[in-house]
Design a protein around this motif. Structure first.
Motif, PDB file in Angstrom:
ATOM      1  N   VAL A  16       0.872  -1.180   0.000  1.00 40.47           N
ATOM      2  CA  VAL A  16       0.000   0.000   0.000  1.00 40.47           C
ATOM      3  C   VAL A  16       0.906   1.226   0.000  1.00 40.47           C
ATOM      4  N   SER A  17       0.808   2.028  -1.057  1.00 40.23           N
ATOM      5  CA  SER A  17       1.631   3.231  -1.193  1.00 40.23           C
ATOM      6  C   SER A  17       0.732   4.445  -1.330  1.00 40.23           C
ATOM      7  N   GLU A  29      -2.883  10.198  -3.687  1.00 40.40           N
ATOM      8  CA  GLU A  29      -3.131   9.076  -4.589  1.00 40.40           C
ATOM      9  C   GLU A  29      -2.693   7.807  -3.874  1.00 40.40           C
ATOM     10  N   ILE A  30      -3.533   6.778  -3.894  1.00 48.36           N
ATOM     11  CA  ILE A  30      -3.242   5.520  -3.216  1.00 48.36           C
ATOM     12  C   ILE A  30      -3.055   4.413  -4.249  1.00 48.36           C
ATOM     13  N   LEU A  31      -1.975   3.651  -4.096  1.00 42.99           N
ATOM     14  CA  LEU A  31      -1.710   2.488  -4.942  1.00 42.99           C
ATOM     15  C   LEU A  31      -1.734   1.240  -4.072  1.00 42.99           C
ATOM     16  N   VAL A  32      -2.370   0.183  -4.570  1.00 45.13           N
ATOM     17  CA  VAL A  32      -2.332  -1.130  -3.931  1.00 45.13           C
ATOM     18  C   VAL A  32      -1.706  -2.082  -4.932  1.00 45.13           C
ATOM     19  N   THR A  37      -5.852   2.812  -6.747  1.00 45.84           N
ATOM     20  CA  THR A  37      -7.143   2.348  -6.251  1.00 45.84           C
ATOM     21  C   THR A  37      -7.947   3.449  -5.573  1.00 45.84           C
ATOM     22  N   GLY A  38      -7.337   4.607  -5.366  1.00 47.59           N
ATOM     23  CA  GLY A  38      -8.062   5.700  -4.733  1.00 47.59           C
ATOM     24  C   GLY A  38      -7.300   7.000  -4.806  1.00 47.59           C
ATOM     25  N   HIS A  39      -8.043   8.094  -4.780  1.00 53.78           N
ATOM     26  CA  HIS A  39      -7.430   9.421  -4.725  1.00 53.78           C
ATOM     27  C   HIS A  39      -8.458  10.401  -4.157  1.00 53.78           C
ATOM     28  N   ALA A  40      -7.946  11.520  -3.643  1.00 53.91           N
ATOM     29  CA  ALA A  40      -8.824  12.538  -3.066  1.00 53.91           C
ATOM     30  C   ALA A  40      -8.088  13.858  -2.995  1.00 53.91           C
ATOM     31  N   ALA A  41      -8.863  14.925  -3.025  1.00 54.54           N
ATOM     32  CA  ALA A  41      -8.309  16.265  -2.814  1.00 54.54           C
ATOM     33  C   ALA A  41      -8.207  16.498  -1.310  1.00 54.54           C
ATOM     34  N   ILE A  42      -7.164  17.213  -0.905  1.00 54.46           N
ATOM     35  CA  ILE A  42      -6.968  17.554   0.507  1.00 54.46           C
ATOM     36  C   ILE A  42      -7.138  19.054   0.642  1.00 54.46           C
ATOM     37  N   GLU A  53      -9.633  -1.073  -1.358  1.00 57.87           N
ATOM     38  CA  GLU A  53      -9.796  -2.508  -1.139  1.00 57.87           C
ATOM     39  C   GLU A  53      -8.504  -3.236  -1.423  1.00 57.87           C
ATOM     40  N   LEU A  54      -8.148  -4.159  -0.533  1.00 52.75           N
ATOM     41  CA  LEU A  54      -7.024  -5.055  -0.767  1.00 52.75           C
ATOM     42  C   LEU A  54      -7.562  -6.303  -1.454  1.00 52.75           C
ATOM     43  N   PRO A  55      -6.840  -6.816  -2.464  1.00 49.95           N
ATOM     44  CA  PRO A  55      -7.342  -7.973  -3.210  1.00 49.95           C
ATOM     45  C   PRO A  55      -7.142  -9.295  -2.477  1.00 49.95           C
ATOM     46  N   THR A  56      -7.741  -9.406  -1.302  1.00 48.29           N
ATOM     47  CA  THR A  56      -7.698 -10.651  -0.542  1.00 48.29           C
ATOM     48  C   THR A  56      -8.969 -11.433  -0.870  1.00 48.29           C
ATOM     49  N   ASP A  57      -9.111 -12.622  -0.317  1.00 46.01           N
ATOM     50  CA  ASP A  57     -10.303 -13.417  -0.569  1.00 46.01           C
ATOM     51  C   ASP A  57     -11.010 -13.664   0.751  1.00 46.01           C
ATOM     52  N   PRO A  58     -12.088 -12.995   1.081  1.00 54.35           N
ATOM     53  CA  PRO A  58     -12.768 -11.942   0.333  1.00 54.35           C
ATOM     54  C   PRO A  58     -11.994 -10.618   0.419  1.00 54.35           C
TER      55      PRO A  58
END
Length: 93
Positions: A16-17, A29-32, A37-42, A53-58
Protein backbone atom coordinates in the motif's frame (compact mmCIF):
# COMPACT_ATOMS: atom_id res chain seq x y z
CA UNK A 1 5.64 25.40 -4.94
CA UNK A 2 4.41 21.84 -5.40
CA UNK A 3 6.12 18.92 -3.69
CA UNK A 4 5.44 15.15 -3.64
CA UNK A 5 5.75 13.03 -0.47
CA UNK A 6 5.73 9.22 -0.68
CA UNK A 7 4.63 6.73 2.00
CA UNK A 8 4.53 2.91 2.02
CA UNK A 9 3.45 -0.04 4.16
CA UNK A 10 2.90 -3.76 3.60
CA UNK A 11 -0.40 -5.05 4.97
CA UNK A 12 -1.87 -8.57 4.70
CA UNK A 13 0.73 -9.42 2.05
CA UNK A 14 -0.09 -6.41 -0.14
CA UNK A 15 1.83 -3.23 -0.91
CA UNK A 16 0.00 0.00 0.00
CA UNK A 17 1.63 3.23 -1.19
CA UNK A 18 0.47 6.83 -0.92
CA UNK A 19 1.69 9.95 -2.66
CA UNK A 20 0.70 13.27 -1.14
CA UNK A 21 1.21 16.25 -3.42
CA UNK A 22 1.31 19.57 -1.59
CA UNK A 23 1.11 23.03 -3.06
CA UNK A 24 -1.66 25.17 -4.54
CA UNK A 25 -3.83 22.06 -5.01
CA UNK A 26 -3.11 19.23 -2.55
CA UNK A 27 -4.08 15.68 -3.51
CA UNK A 28 -3.41 12.12 -2.33
CA UNK A 29 -3.13 9.08 -4.59
CA UNK A 30 -3.24 5.52 -3.22
CA UNK A 31 -1.71 2.49 -4.94
CA UNK A 32 -2.33 -1.13 -3.93
CA UNK A 33 0.16 -3.58 -5.43
CA UNK A 34 1.19 -0.86 -7.90
CA UNK A 35 -2.34 -0.09 -9.17
CA UNK A 36 -4.15 3.16 -8.43
CA UNK A 37 -7.14 2.35 -6.25
CA UNK A 38 -8.06 5.70 -4.73
CA UNK A 39 -7.43 9.42 -4.72
CA UNK A 40 -8.82 12.54 -3.07
CA UNK A 41 -8.31 16.26 -2.81
CA UNK A 42 -6.97 17.55 0.51
CA UNK A 43 -8.30 20.88 1.75
CA UNK A 44 -6.31 22.62 4.48
CA UNK A 45 -4.59 20.64 7.22
CA UNK A 46 -7.55 18.35 7.95
CA UNK A 47 -6.96 14.60 7.43
CA UNK A 48 -8.78 13.04 4.48
CA UNK A 49 -9.91 9.39 4.60
CA UNK A 50 -9.45 7.40 1.38
CA UNK A 51 -11.04 3.92 1.48
CA UNK A 52 -9.39 1.24 -0.69
CA UNK A 53 -9.80 -2.51 -1.14
CA UNK A 54 -7.02 -5.05 -0.77
CA UNK A 55 -7.34 -7.97 -3.21
CA UNK A 56 -7.70 -10.65 -0.54
CA UNK A 57 -10.30 -13.42 -0.57
CA UNK A 58 -12.77 -11.94 0.33
CA UNK A 59 -11.62 -8.35 -0.41
CA UNK A 60 -10.54 -6.35 2.64
CA UNK A 61 -11.44 -2.67 2.92
CA UNK A 62 -8.89 -0.42 4.61
CA UNK A 63 -8.68 3.35 4.86
CA UNK A 64 -5.65 5.57 4.33
CA UNK A 65 -5.88 8.76 6.37
CA UNK A 66 -3.76 11.44 4.66
CA UNK A 67 -2.97 14.99 5.76
CA UNK A 68 -0.66 17.73 4.55
CA UNK A 69 0.32 19.13 7.90
CA UNK A 70 0.49 21.29 9.89
CA UNK A 71 4.25 20.59 9.69
CA UNK A 72 4.85 17.67 7.31
CA UNK A 73 2.46 15.42 5.40
CA UNK A 74 1.69 12.05 6.96
CA UNK A 75 -0.39 8.97 6.25
CA UNK A 76 -1.96 6.36 8.51
CA UNK A 77 -3.40 2.99 7.51
CA UNK A 78 -6.64 2.26 9.33
CA UNK A 79 -7.37 -1.46 9.11
CA UNK A 80 -10.82 -2.48 10.25
CA UNK A 81 -9.66 -5.97 11.33
CA UNK A 82 -7.35 -4.87 14.17
CA UNK A 83 -8.54 -1.29 14.66
CA UNK A 84 -5.05 0.05 15.39
CA UNK A 85 -3.85 2.82 13.06
CA UNK A 86 -0.46 2.06 11.52
CA UNK A 87 1.91 4.86 10.54
CA UNK A 88 2.91 4.64 6.90
CA UNK A 89 6.63 5.48 6.94
CA UNK A 90 7.98 8.06 4.49
CA UNK A 91 9.67 6.57 1.45
CA UNK A 92 12.47 8.62 -0.11
CA UNK A 93 12.61 8.85 -3.90
Amino acid sequence: MSRRHHFHIDHLGHSVSATVQTGHRSVVEILVDGKETGHAAIKGDQPVPVPVELPTDPPTTVTVLASTGPDEPRCLLLATADGEPQVMPPRPY
